[in-house]
Scaffold this motif. Structure first.
Motif, short mmCIF file in Angstrom:
data_model
loop_
_atom_site.label_atom_id
_atom_site.label_comp_id
_atom_site.label_asym_id
_atom_site.label_seq_id
_atom_site.Cartn_x
_atom_site.Cartn_y
_atom_site.Cartn_z
N THR A 1 -2.08 24.07 -18.60
CA THR A 1 -2.63 23.26 -17.52
C THR A 1 -1.97 21.89 -17.52
OG1 THR A 1 -4.43 22.44 -18.90
CG2 THR A 1 -4.87 24.41 -17.58
N VAL A 2 -1.90 21.28 -16.36
CA VAL A 2 -1.43 19.91 -16.23
C VAL A 2 -2.37 19.18 -15.28
CG1 VAL A 2 0.17 20.50 -14.34
CG2 VAL A 2 0.54 18.43 -15.68
N GLU A 3 -2.74 17.97 -15.65
CA GLU A 3 -3.63 17.18 -14.81
C GLU A 3 -2.84 16.41 -13.76
OE1 GLU A 3 -7.13 15.10 -16.57
OE2 GLU A 3 -6.21 15.68 -18.48
N PHE A 4 -3.50 16.15 -12.63
CA PHE A 4 -2.87 15.37 -11.58
C PHE A 4 -3.95 14.73 -10.72
CE2 PHE A 4 -3.58 19.55 -9.77
CZ PHE A 4 -3.97 19.31 -8.45
N ASP A 5 -3.55 13.83 -9.85
CA ASP A 5 -4.44 13.27 -8.85
C ASP A 5 -3.60 12.87 -7.64
OD1 ASP A 5 -3.20 10.83 -9.42
OD2 ASP A 5 -4.83 10.11 -10.68
N SER A 6 -4.24 12.37 -6.62
CA SER A 6 -3.53 11.78 -5.48
C SER A 6 -4.27 10.51 -5.11
CB SER A 6 -3.47 12.75 -4.30
OG SER A 6 -4.77 13.07 -3.84
N ALA A 7 -3.51 9.48 -4.73
CA ALA A 7 -4.16 8.18 -4.52
C ALA A 7 -3.32 7.28 -3.62
CB ALA A 7 -4.40 7.49 -5.87
N CYS A 8 -4.02 6.43 -2.91
CA CYS A 8 -3.40 5.34 -2.16
C CYS A 8 -3.51 4.09 -3.04
CB CYS A 8 -4.10 5.11 -0.82
SG CYS A 8 -3.46 3.70 0.11
N TYR A 9 -2.38 3.58 -3.50
CA TYR A 9 -2.36 2.48 -4.45
C TYR A 9 -2.14 1.13 -3.76
CZ TYR A 9 -1.93 5.88 -8.24
OH TYR A 9 -2.14 6.90 -9.13
N LEU B 1 0.87 -1.18 0.00
CA LEU B 1 0.00 0.00 0.00
C LEU B 1 0.90 1.22 0.00
CD1 LEU B 1 -2.83 -0.84 2.56
CD2 LEU B 1 -3.00 -0.80 0.07
N GLN B 2 0.71 2.08 -0.99
CA GLN B 2 1.58 3.26 -1.14
C GLN B 2 0.72 4.46 -1.48
OE1 GLN B 2 4.90 2.53 -3.72
NE2 GLN B 2 6.02 4.33 -3.03
N ASN B 3 0.77 5.45 -0.62
CA ASN B 3 -0.06 6.64 -0.76
C ASN B 3 0.77 7.79 -1.34
OD1 ASN B 3 -2.57 8.05 -0.31
ND2 ASN B 3 -1.52 9.19 1.29
N PHE B 4 0.46 8.17 -2.58
CA PHE B 4 1.21 9.24 -3.23
C PHE B 4 0.46 10.56 -3.10
CE2 PHE B 4 3.26 5.72 -5.64
CZ PHE B 4 4.58 6.10 -5.45
N ALA B 5 1.21 11.59 -2.77
CA ALA B 5 0.66 12.95 -2.73
C ALA B 5 0.30 13.38 -4.16
CB ALA B 5 1.69 13.90 -2.12
N PRO B 6 -0.34 14.55 -4.33
CA PRO B 6 -0.70 15.00 -5.69
C PRO B 6 0.46 14.82 -6.67
CG PRO B 6 -1.64 16.49 -4.10
CD PRO B 6 -0.82 15.51 -3.31
N SER B 7 0.16 14.18 -7.81
CA SER B 7 1.22 13.80 -8.74
C SER B 7 0.61 13.36 -10.06
CB SER B 7 2.07 12.65 -8.15
OG SER B 7 1.23 11.57 -7.77
N ASN B 8 1.48 13.15 -11.04
CA ASN B 8 1.10 12.58 -12.34
C ASN B 8 2.22 11.62 -12.73
OD1 ASN B 8 0.31 11.99 -14.94
ND2 ASN B 8 -0.05 14.11 -15.56
N LEU B 9 2.29 10.51 -12.01
CA LEU B 9 3.42 9.60 -12.10
C LEU B 9 3.48 8.82 -13.40
CD1 LEU B 9 3.21 8.22 -8.45
CD2 LEU B 9 4.93 9.80 -9.35
N ASN B 10 2.33 8.54 -14.00
CA ASN B 10 2.27 7.70 -15.19
C ASN B 10 1.11 8.21 -16.04
OD1 ASN B 10 1.47 4.20 -15.84
ND2 ASN B 10 2.76 5.58 -17.02
N ARG B 11 1.43 8.88 -17.15
CA ARG B 11 0.38 9.55 -17.91
C ARG B 11 0.12 8.86 -19.24
NH1 ARG B 11 4.95 12.75 -17.47
NH2 ARG B 11 5.93 13.51 -19.38
#
Length: 384
Positions: free
Chosen positions: A231-239, A10-20
């Protein structure tokens, strides 16, 4: 049924766009009827391969190169044997044509995933047959320049056979783990010993937009406004991340070298924890280590992902998304163990906000001790 090492993270990433995706948006997927954040398996495996090389856990000769520019390392290997780099390029292209691998402008038609040892062996074979290959390139054998088709059919058969035999995986750990396909030489393909799932968020995800501007440093003082905007899109999620290694297949792919297989497993465990996607990190710096890591070694068992723990999306409660996700994962783990057995030897590291989790297995206090505990269990299987 397999002897498997399974990885649950379980890995919780802060706001990011790691894989677009191709539009620049963070990748996503529908799971359980809701949109989830997603990091592709290809992205995760690329980060792990880079970590293998950068961490020093594996030496260069135990790794492979994935490239269309295979002529370059072959030419360098031949140069170390005293051959001209310029002359080598045509010789290499001719030799590879004997393997049905077409080279144009120094590039193969598709990416080749070749072990460092394979590159060295092929270069050595080309060097041994140098004189006959030079004659073919120059057309001396027929009195005029040989056509590509003629050259292909006249590459010494013993060289073609030897080069084909040299493409045996080269005991490269990354080839053994992730496999490869060589379209024109199917016998050189390798079935992967490792499987890496697409990471998915444990909860529903909504995309957000960052409106950014940039001002010219030399802009006149009497001029207002930005000189670039977008603009750039992003999200934050616990993966939730899941991966596994078929331990017997890994040993087979490494030609029975159990010591190297153990090194490969340890490198895979370290990379699973420490490697992270690099997308847009200069903009977001989402360097968030895992909150929960669990490794399980099971003998004669079927692999089982815990992704269905999140088929019903987690909702943030008083304890937060990470803790709620951890509780859901543990509940699914216990249910599956009760129903199917084959619990195996499990070890875990828990740094979630919850002080305790009823997770089966041995709790480790550090990631190093977790890997050490797991490697003891792996060695008991691989060493048999």
């Amino acid at each position: 049924m397999k002897n498997v090492l399974e990885i649950h993270i379980l890995q919780n990433f802060a706001p990011s766009n790691l894989n677009r995706d191709d539009t620049g948006s963070p990748k996503d997927a529908i799971f359980g009827g809701t949109r989830r954040g997603r990091i592709s398996s290809q992205c995760l495996k690329r980060a792990m391969r880079e970590h293998f090389r950068e961490s020093g856990l594996l030496v260069e000769e135990d790794l492979a190169l994935r490239t269309k520019r295979v002529v370059q390392p072959l030419a360098e290997a031949l140069h170390s044997r005293g051959r001209s780099v310029t002359e080598s390029e045509a010789i290499i292209a001719l030799a590879l044509s004997g393997l049905e691998l077409k080279v144009s402008d120094g590039k193969s038609q598709y990416l080749l995933f070749l072990a460092e040892r394979e590159i060295e062996r092929v270069a050595g074979l080309i060097d041994e047959h140098w004189d006959s290959l030079v004659k073919l390139v120059q057309g001396e054998s027929g009195g005029e320049k040989a056509s590509k088709k003629a050259a292909k059919t006249t590459v010494p058969p013993e060289l073609v056979k030897a080069m084909g035999a040299a493409l045996d995986g080269g005991k490269a750990v990354d080839v053994a783990l992730f496999g490869r396909m060589v379209a024109d030489r199917p016998e050189a393909g390798r079935d992967a010993a490792a499987q890496v799932a697409h990471a998915i968020s444990t909860h529903k995800v909504d995309r957000e937009f960052d409106f950014y501007t940039a001002v010219d440093d030399l802009q006149p003082d009497d001029t207002a406004g930005a000189d670039m905007l977008g603009t750039v899109e992003f999200d934050s999620a616990c993966y939730y991340r899941y991966a596994l290694i078929d331990l017997d297949k890994l040993v087979e792919n490494l030609q029975g070298d159990r010591a190297l297989a153990l090194k490969g497993v340890e490198a895979f465990l370290c990379a699973s924890v420490h490697a992270e996607p690099t997308g847009k990190q200069n903009s977001f710096a989402a360097h968030n280590p895992p909150s929960l890591v669990a490794f399980t070694v099971r003998k004669n068992a079927s692999p089982r992902s815990l992704a269905n723990a999140f088929e019903r999306p987690v909702r943030p409660g008083q304890d937060g998304l990470v803790a709620e996700s951890a509780q859901a994962l543990v509940a699914e783990w216990v249910r599956l163990d009760a129903a199917y057995g084959d619990a195996g030897a499990a070890s875990y590291l828990n740094v979630t906000p919850l002080l305790e989790l009823a997770l089966p297995g041995v709790r480790a206090s550090t990631i190093d001790s977790l890997i050490t505990q797991t490697m003891h269990s792996v060695q008991a299987v691989v060493g048999e």
